[in-house]
Design a protein around this motif. Structure first.
Motif, mmCIF file in Angstrom:
data_model
loop_
_atom_site.group_PDB
_atom_site.id
_atom_site.type_symbol
_atom_site.label_atom_id
_atom_site.label_comp_id
_atom_site.label_asym_id
_atom_site.label_seq_id
_atom_site.Cartn_x
_atom_site.Cartn_y
_atom_site.Cartn_z
ATOM 1 N N MET A 199 48.968 34.306 35.576
ATOM 2 C CA MET A 199 47.726 33.630 35.950
ATOM 3 C C MET A 199 46.576 34.634 35.892
ATOM 4 N N THR A 200 45.442 34.189 35.355
ATOM 5 C CA THR A 200 44.258 35.044 35.296
ATOM 6 C C THR A 200 43.465 34.898 36.585
ATOM 7 N N ARG A 201 43.167 36.045 37.226
ATOM 8 C CA ARG A 201 42.433 36.018 38.492
ATOM 9 C C ARG A 201 41.260 36.989 38.424
ATOM 10 N N PHE A 202 40.182 36.628 39.106
ATOM 11 C CA PHE A 202 38.978 37.459 39.141
ATOM 12 C C PHE A 202 38.673 37.872 40.571
ATOM 13 N N SER A 203 37.964 38.983 40.687
ATOM 14 C CA SER A 203 37.553 39.470 42.003
ATOM 15 C C SER A 203 36.404 38.618 42.535
ATOM 16 N N PRO A 204 36.145 38.693 43.838
ATOM 17 C CA PRO A 204 34.910 38.095 44.373
ATOM 18 C C PRO A 204 33.700 38.744 43.697
ATOM 19 N N PRO A 205 32.533 38.140 43.803
ATOM 20 C CA PRO A 205 31.350 38.676 43.110
ATOM 21 C C PRO A 205 31.009 40.103 43.529
ATOM 22 N N ILE A 206 30.689 40.926 42.538
ATOM 23 C CA ILE A 206 30.160 42.266 42.754
ATOM 24 C C ILE A 206 28.699 42.205 42.323
ATOM 25 N N ILE A 207 27.791 42.506 43.228
ATOM 26 C CA ILE A 207 26.367 42.329 42.963
ATOM 27 C C ILE A 207 25.755 43.633 42.459
ATOM 28 N N HIS A 208 25.080 43.538 41.318
ATOM 29 C CA HIS A 208 24.351 44.668 40.734
ATOM 30 C C HIS A 208 22.865 44.317 40.688
ATOM 31 N N GLN A 209 22.065 45.325 40.383
ATOM 32 C CA GLN A 209 20.629 45.118 40.246
ATOM 33 C C GLN A 209 20.230 45.401 38.805
ATOM 34 N N CYS A 210 19.613 44.424 38.156
ATOM 35 C CA CYS A 210 19.187 44.582 36.765
ATOM 36 C C CYS A 210 18.214 45.757 36.660
ATOM 37 N N PRO A 211 18.440 46.695 35.730
ATOM 38 C CA PRO A 211 17.546 47.849 35.614
ATOM 39 C C PRO A 211 16.168 47.488 35.067
ATOM 40 N N ALA A 212 16.035 46.308 34.477
ATOM 41 C CA ALA A 212 14.749 45.917 33.894
ATOM 42 C C ALA A 212 13.866 45.176 34.883
ATOM 43 N N CYS A 213 14.431 44.166 35.558
ATOM 44 C CA CYS A 213 13.597 43.335 36.447
ATOM 45 C C CYS A 213 13.946 43.510 37.922
ATOM 46 N N ALA A 214 14.992 44.295 38.216
ATOM 47 C CA ALA A 214 15.443 44.553 39.594
ATOM 48 C C ALA A 214 16.013 43.313 40.267
ATOM 49 N N GLY A 215 16.258 42.254 39.489
ATOM 50 C CA GLY A 215 16.884 41.068 40.056
ATOM 51 C C GLY A 215 18.370 41.276 40.274
ATOM 52 N N TYR A 216 18.968 40.455 41.125
ATOM 53 C CA TYR A 216 20.391 40.585 41.421
ATOM 54 C C TYR A 216 21.223 39.813 40.395
ATOM 55 N N VAL A 217 22.318 40.447 39.960
ATOM 56 C CA VAL A 217 23.204 39.865 38.951
ATOM 57 C C VAL A 217 24.639 39.998 39.447
ATOM 58 N N ALA A 218 25.419 38.939 39.299
ATOM 59 C CA ALA A 218 26.805 38.944 39.783
ATOM 60 C C ALA A 218 27.777 39.290 38.656
ATOM 61 N N ARG A 219 28.761 40.099 39.007
ATOM 62 C CA ARG A 219 29.837 40.454 38.069
ATOM 63 C C ARG A 219 31.163 40.146 38.739
ATOM 64 N N HIS A 220 32.121 39.639 37.964
ATOM 65 C CA HIS A 220 33.462 39.362 38.471
ATOM 66 C C HIS A 220 34.451 40.222 37.692
ATOM 67 N N ALA A 221 35.099 41.146 38.369
ATOM 68 C CA ALA A 221 36.084 42.003 37.711
ATOM 69 C C ALA A 221 37.389 41.237 37.516
ATOM 70 N N LEU A 222 38.097 41.570 36.431
ATOM 71 C CA LEU A 222 39.378 40.949 36.139
ATOM 72 C C LEU A 222 40.464 41.637 36.951
ATOM 73 N N ILE A 223 41.176 40.878 37.779
ATOM 74 C CA ILE A 223 42.239 41.441 38.612
ATOM 75 C C ILE A 223 43.585 41.375 37.889
ATOM 76 N N SER A 224 43.873 40.236 37.283
ATOM 77 C CA SER A 224 45.125 40.072 36.544
ATOM 78 C C SER A 224 44.887 39.068 35.438
ATOM 79 N N MET A 225 45.757 39.100 34.417
ATOM 80 C CA MET A 225 45.597 38.164 33.308
ATOM 81 C C MET A 225 46.956 37.662 32.847
ATOM 82 N N PHE A 226 46.954 36.472 32.270
ATOM 83 C CA PHE A 226 48.154 35.843 31.730
ATOM 84 C C PHE A 226 48.154 36.059 30.228
ATOM 85 N N MET A 227 49.187 36.734 29.711
ATOM 86 C CA MET A 227 49.180 37.172 28.322
ATOM 87 C C MET A 227 49.951 36.266 27.367
ATOM 88 N N ASP A 228 50.877 35.441 27.879
ATOM 89 C CA ASP A 228 51.738 34.660 26.999
ATOM 90 C C ASP A 228 50.954 33.606 26.225
#
Length: 257
Positions: A1-30
């Motif tokens: 099963m493919t699973r993602f982390s909770p949102p990781i919040i970054h700040q855009c270097p251009a506009c300083a707005g908040y952007v969410a990233r979801h890291a991959l925790i596990s993936m299903f390869m078959d």
């Protein structure tokens, strides 16, 4: 099963707005499709990877160059007034009230941050123009993604769909990108299978065979190299499906018949 982390919040270097990233925790390869250019089907191919586009100002940036503001948790389930009172009286043994208080303490503009957009060809081309020459690995990443995008219209099992699809990258720019990748891979032993595939797609079959025959075995690379070498010996320059769900289904059908 493919699973993602909770949102990781970054700040855009251009506009300083908040952007969410979801890291991959596990993936299903078959059952995935693996193509001769190294691209595989899967949810990670629709993710932005190390480079992304800001959903607010459309700036293209690298995650590692942006400050990480906060790692969020998933939003907790709401608690009704009766259950809240009961939990308060008996003690918050499950920690639900604590989770709710922590969630409510997070600023709303962090909780509502939009997920970054996946860069398209134009975005990747812009990132190339802004590239720091001291980081060649970034150029390889961008040009590999452009190479894959240039062939994405061919990743169909229905021949009619291939005919109706249009390439996202102009032919001249796609060829120039391939030639530059060949330069980047020429003396890099880690990328000789890709180098052989690039030569094959250019129709330089004898060169492709020579490169692929010299791939050092590691339990995986030589297997893929042999498959691509067979295509090169057959003077076949087309993008091909090497393994995966559809190849396995075709094999099963051939056994039935």
């Amino acid at each position: 099963m493919t699973r993602f982390s909770p949102p990781i919040i970054h700040q855009c270097p251009a506009c300083a707005g908040y952007v969410a990233r979801h890291a991959l925790i596990s993936m299903f390869m078959d059952g995935l499709d693996h193509w001769s250019d190294g691209c595989s089907s899967g949810v990670w191919n629709f993710m932005h990877g190390p480079v992304a586009r800001c959903p607010q100002c459309a700036a293209v940036f690298w995650w590692e160059d942006t400050p990480e503001v906060q790692r969020l948790t998933w939003a907790p389930r709401s608690i009704g007034p009766i259950m809240r009172a009961l939990t308060w009286l008996t003690g918050d043994r499950s920690g639900r009230l604590k989770e709710l208080r922590e969630w409510q303490a997070i600023a709303d503009n962090l909780k509502t941050a939009e997920r970054a957009d996946t860069p398209d060809y134009v975005d990747l081309f812009r990132a190339l123009a802004q590239l720091d020459p001291s980081k060649p690995d970034r150029e390889i990443y961008l040009r590999r993604r452009i190479w894959w995008i240039a062939s994405d219209h061919l990743r169909h099992r229905n021949p009619k769909a291939v005919m109706e699809s249009q390439p996202a990258v102009p032919e001249g720019e796609a060829i120039a990108n391939i030639l530059r990748l060949l330069e980047l891979f020429e003396h890099d032993m880690k990328h000789q299978v890709e180098r052989g595939e690039l030569l094959r797609q250019l129709g330089r079959f004898d060169e492709a065979v020579a490169v692929l025959k010299a791939v050092k075995p590691d339990g995986y690379s030589e297997v893929k190299a042999m498959k691509i070498e067979r295509l090169a010996r057959a003077r076949d320059s087309a993008l091909r499906l090497l393994s995966g769900g559809e190849v396995e289904r075709q094999y099963q059908r051939s056994r039935v018949w």
